[in-house]
Design a protein around this motif. Structure first.
Motif, PDB file in Angstrom:
ATOM      1  N   LEU A 108      41.132 -19.482  23.843  1.00 17.95           N
ATOM      2  CA  LEU A 108      41.773 -18.440  23.045  1.00 17.95           C
ATOM      3  C   LEU A 108      41.490 -17.048  23.611  1.00 17.95           C
ATOM      4  O   LEU A 108      42.404 -16.243  23.787  1.00 17.95           O
ATOM      5  N   SER A 109      40.234 -16.755  23.917  1.00 19.32           N
ATOM      6  CA  SER A 109      39.899 -15.426  24.451  1.00 19.32           C
ATOM      7  C   SER A 109      40.488 -15.237  25.850  1.00 19.32           C
ATOM      8  O   SER A 109      40.969 -14.153  26.188  1.00 19.32           O
ATOM      9  N   ALA A 110      40.510 -16.299  26.655  1.00 24.53           N
ATOM     10  CA  ALA A 110      41.120 -16.202  27.986  1.00 24.53           C
ATOM     11  C   ALA A 110      42.614 -15.931  27.876  1.00 24.53           C
ATOM     12  O   ALA A 110      43.161 -15.132  28.649  1.00 24.53           O
ATOM     13  N   ALA A 111      43.272 -16.565  26.911  1.00 23.13           N
ATOM     14  CA  ALA A 111      44.706 -16.336  26.725  1.00 23.13           C
ATOM     15  C   ALA A 111      44.974 -14.896  26.286  1.00 23.13           C
ATOM     16  O   ALA A 111      45.923 -14.260  26.763  1.00 23.13           O
ATOM     17  N   MET A 112      44.131 -14.374  25.397  1.00 23.09           N
ATOM     18  CA  MET A 112      44.310 -12.977  24.965  1.00 23.09           C
ATOM     19  C   MET A 112      44.070 -12.019  26.126  1.00 23.09           C
ATOM     20  O   MET A 112      44.804 -11.043  26.310  1.00 23.09           O
ATOM     21  N   TRP A 113      43.048 -12.293  26.922  1.00 21.45           N
ATOM     22  CA  TRP A 113      42.713 -11.440  28.067  1.00 21.45           C
ATOM     23  C   TRP A 113      43.842 -11.487  29.093  1.00 21.45           C
ATOM     24  O   TRP A 113      44.324 -10.452  29.559  1.00 21.45           O
ATOM     25  N   MET A 114      44.260 -12.693  29.432  1.00 20.25           N
ATOM     26  CA  MET A 114      45.327 -12.832  30.433  1.00 20.25           C
ATOM     27  C   MET A 114      46.631 -12.229  29.912  1.00 20.25           C
ATOM     28  O   MET A 114      47.340 -11.552  30.667  1.00 20.25           O
ATOM     29  N   GLY A 115      46.947 -12.466  28.653  1.00 19.57           N
ATOM     30  CA  GLY A 115      48.168 -11.900  28.081  1.00 19.57           C
ATOM     31  C   GLY A 115      48.160 -10.384  28.116  1.00 19.57           C
ATOM     32  O   GLY A 115      49.170  -9.754  28.457  1.00 19.57           O
ATOM     33  N   SER A 116      47.024  -9.788  27.780  1.00 24.71           N
ATOM     34  CA  SER A 116      46.903  -8.327  27.845  1.00 24.71           C
ATOM     35  C   SER A 116      47.076  -7.836  29.273  1.00 24.71           C
ATOM     36  O   SER A 116      47.763  -6.845  29.526  1.00 24.71           O
ATOM     37  N   ASN A 117      46.456  -8.541  30.212  1.00 28.11           N
ATOM     38  CA  ASN A 117      46.561  -8.144  31.611  1.00 28.11           C
ATOM     39  C   ASN A 117      47.975  -8.286  32.147  1.00 28.11           C
ATOM     40  O   ASN A 117      48.462  -7.419  32.878  1.00 28.11           O
ATOM     41  N   VAL A 118      48.638  -9.367  31.786  1.00 21.37           N
ATOM     42  CA  VAL A 118      50.020  -9.557  32.248  1.00 21.37           C
ATOM     43  C   VAL A 118      50.901  -8.450  31.688  1.00 21.37           C
ATOM     44  O   VAL A 118      51.689  -7.836  32.411  1.00 21.37           O
ATOM     45  N   PHE A 119      50.767  -8.186  30.392  1.00 20.79           N
ATOM     46  CA  PHE A 119      51.601  -7.161  29.775  1.00 20.79           C
ATOM     47  C   PHE A 119      51.337  -5.799  30.411  1.00 20.79           C
ATOM     48  O   PHE A 119      52.267  -5.099  30.814  1.00 20.79           O
TER      49      PHE A 119
END
Length: 184
Positions: A41-52
């Motif tokens: 979950l935290s990796a998905a939030m981190w990666m999603g923020s970075n992608v955006f």
């Protein structure tokens, strides 16, 4: 403007507290399933923020007028100063505990590669995001800011997000290799 910054700061602090409480609770409980859940979950939030921020926002903010760039920079402070470092730490700490749990099945070279990539990601967060975001925050808080430098630091943070996205994709590849090839 200081009231707005204080409000943004409160949001940022709440994001740190939520991640810290989740991390402590999951590690105290100690079940592999919950550690893995928080890690993903935290990796998905981190990666999603970075992608955006790295792929989408970086391109958009470059073509905006400086006033809009400054407004966006001020409003993204909770993300770059509080949320991204807290979610990155949560991801790396839970990943470390997961790797310890399967250590017997993972060759030393693979473990060292995972640690090296995780260290690179944390260095970008703590040597890049935080100093840039602190500069931006202080500039807005004190009122006598240099708009060009703030925009430059914001763009630098967005570039760092792009770099982290590429490194995170490499990390995901290593994790997929561990889970699908090395683990029974």
């Amino acid at each position: 403007m200081n009231e707005e910054l204080n409000s943004l700061k409160r949001i940022g602090i709440v994001s740190i507290l939520v991640m810290a409480v989740a991390l402590v609770a999951v590690l105290a409980y100690g079940r592999l399933l919950f550690i893995d859940y928080l890690h993903v979950l935290s990796a998905a939030m981190w990666m999603g923020s970075n992608v955006f921020m790295g792929l989408i926002f970086y391109r958009l903010i470059k073509i905006m007028p400086q006033k809009d760039q400054l407004d966006i920079s001020r409003r993204l402070l909770p993300l770059t100063l509080y949320f991204l470092p807290s979610v990155s730490l949560t991801t790396v700490i839970t990943g470390f505990f997961l790797l310890i749990k399967v250590e017997a099945f993972v060759p030393l070279g693979v473990r060292l590669a995972v640690y090296a990539v995780a260290a690179m990601l944390l260095i970008i967060s703590f040597a890049g995001y935080i100093p840039n975001s602190l500069y931006i925050y202080r500039g807005f808080r004190d009122g006598g800011f240099d708009g060009e430098k703030i925009v430059s630091r914001s763009l630098s943070n967005f570039r760092l997000c792009l770099y982290q996205t590429v490194i995170q994709i490499a990390m995901i590849g290593m994790m997929a290799y561990i889970v699908t090839v090395l683990l029974p």
